[in-house]
Design an enzyme around this catalytic site. Structure first.
Site, mmCIF file in Angstrom:
data_model
loop_
_atom_site.group_PDB
_atom_site.id
_atom_site.type_symbol
_atom_site.label_atom_id
_atom_site.label_comp_id
_atom_site.label_asym_id
_atom_site.label_seq_id
_atom_site.Cartn_x
_atom_site.Cartn_y
_atom_site.Cartn_z
ATOM 1 N N GLU A 169 0.892 -1.168 0.000
ATOM 2 C CA GLU A 169 0.000 0.000 0.000
ATOM 3 C C GLU A 169 0.920 1.205 0.000
ATOM 4 O OE1 GLU A 169 -1.456 3.225 0.813
ATOM 5 O OE2 GLU A 169 -1.784 2.507 2.864
ATOM 6 N N CYS A 192 -2.131 8.962 2.896
ATOM 7 C CA CYS A 192 -2.013 8.514 1.508
ATOM 8 C C CYS A 192 -3.322 8.678 0.761
ATOM 9 C CB CYS A 192 -1.546 7.060 1.470
ATOM 10 S SG CYS A 192 -2.546 5.934 2.461
#
Length: 473
Positions: A239, A273
């Site tokens: 990720e 993010c």
């Protein structure tokens, strides 16, 4: 580049309060011998842990949720001290960790039940989902508890054991997570924190006792881990960063959308993010949106993260602030106009104010790179088609959102996003019930939900042929 990773060339880890620059604590790194011992314990514990029942794992994971809630203030304050998260948001993070523990306690057995497959009349077949073994998790500082627990909960419930290499600027959080699981009753070796820099992780990935690796972090870190794991033929989930588009169509409710836009950009002081980073606005509502967006961004309170009314705290480290400011200056030099903020605050600590850049050229840093802090880039487009084209004009593919009063239109638009997590009239978020992850430079694989718990298991096919001496009813 996603700015997650702390410096690794350390023999001692220092916990520094980014709001004051003062040292909180220092920790000795684990030696190679310490790490070898940890791998031995993890491997030995796995052989016993894999045989435990789902009911037992459920009980311990529910215990972990209780420990988190009972110590919410302690763990929230630790996050606030180590990486500057506003205290109310830190409390919410602890609660979310408890939620993911409870979610998998309730659903793990169902998610991993044998899957019967129809084959032929004289045979039966099923898929058995079985644990792999010790899994190494390399985790970032920005959500120092949540990022770890969304790995821990599904993997321990699946029968794996975990090894954590946390970011070097949050060692206190790393040890506290180990403490939570110990207090919950998990056996020694079920979860182990490795206080070590990235320079020691290649040997850990190479070690045959480690069966898989997951990383949340920067694109370069992801490439390095994937390459090393690939050389060892080990499964990985990555990720990585994102440059999420926030698309405002011509029929959006501007006032409400601008309020959500500020939240999407400023949550966790902009260090996420999945934060909205590129605001793509239809020309028919552009001027109104920019005016209200600037007002909303300006209304957020910047200050001491330990104070209850603070909404934006410091950047987690001084070097991260400097990197963000360099991106803002580069974007202005490229031709953008700064409508709000744009300069580090003249005060103690790594504070950067909410910043709004408009008329951003599509080749400027704020358009092409991930801005990991409270800086928003706004773009004006003439059509829905241009909006989608610009939204997808990025090497990242983590999250995206579209805002409209027509839900059918919004759903159709969302289908056109090239990203892993797409939302209509909601800021991008992670939720235990739905899969989370990205594509392209944002990584691969999924966390959370049924999809996440099945990433690090052996999908074992079992075929039973009938009629060769065995009775079948």
């Amino acid at each position: 580049m996603p700015l997650y990773d702390a410096p690794d060339d350390l023999t001692e880890m220092e916990s520094i309060n980014p709001a004051t620059g003062e040292q909180i604590e220092s920790y000795d790194e684990h030696t190679e011998s310490d790490i070898d011992d940890a791998l031995d314990r993890a491997s030995e514990t796995f052989e016993e842990w894999r045989e435990t029942s789902f009911a037992h794992r459920q009980t311990l994971m529910e215990n972990a949720a209780d420990v988190l809630r009972e110590n919410e203030e302690k763990y929230a304050s630790l996050m606030t001290e180590e990486m500057g998260k506003p205290i109310e948001q830190a409390r919410s993070e602890v609660e979310k960790c408890a939620w993911v523990c409870e979610y998998y306690a309730e659903t793990a057995e169902e998610h991993l039940q044998d899957e019967v497959i129809g084959t032929q009349s004289d045979a039966s077949a099923f898929v058995s989902y079985e644990p792999l073994g010790p899994v190494l998790a390399v985790m970032p500082w920005n959500f120092p508890f949540w990022q770890v627990f969304r790995f821990v909960a599904p993997n321990l419930c699946a029968g794996n054991v975990g090894l954590l290499k946390h970011a070097s600027n949050v060692p206190g959080c790393a040890l506290a997570i180990e403490e939570v699981l110990e207090e919950a009753g998990f056996p020694e070796g079920a979860f182990t924190t490795l206080l070590a820099g990235s320079d020691k992780m290649n040997d850990v990935i190479d070690d045959r006792r480690v069966k898989a690796v997951t990383l949340t972090g920067s694109e370069p870190a992801g490439r390095a881990v994937a390459k090393r794991a690939g050389e060892n033929l080990k499964k990985t989930v990555l990720e990585l960063g994102g440059s999420d588009p926030f698309v405002v169509l011509d029929d959006a409710h501007v006032a409400e959308t601008a309020e959500k836009a500020a939240k999407g950009r400023l949550q966790n002081s902009g260090q996420s993010c999945i934060a909205a980073k590129r605001f793509i606005v239809h020309t028919d509502v552009y001027d109104e949106f920019v005016e209200q967006f600037v007002e909303e961004m300006d209304s957020w309170t910047v200050g001491d993260p330990s104070e209850e009314d603070t909404q934006v705290g410091p950047q987690a480290r001084e070097d991260l602030l400097e990197d963000l400011h360099e991106q803002v200056e580069g974007t202005i030099d490229a031709g953008a106009e700064c409508r709000l903020g744009g300069e580090p605050l003249d005060r103690e600590g790594a504070f950067y104010p909410p910043t709004v850049l408009v008329d951003v050229p599509t080749d400027a840093p704020a358009a092409t790179e991930e801005t990991f802090g409270p800086a928003a880039a706004v773009f004006e487009v003439d059509s829905e088609e241009e909006a989608l084209e610009l939204a997808n004009d990025t090497s990242f593919g983590l999250g995206a959102s579209v805002w409209t009063s027509d839900l059918e239109r919004g759903e159709q638009f969302a289908r056109g996003f090239e990203a892993g997590c797409c939302f209509v009239n909601e800021v991008v978020k992670s939720d235990p019930r739905v899969p989370f992850g990205g594509i392209e430079d944002s990584g691969y694989g999924r966390e959370l939900s049924e999809h996440g718990i099945r990433e690090f298991v052996n999908r074992k096919t079992v075929w039973v042929q009938h009629g060769l001496g065995g009775d079948v009813e």
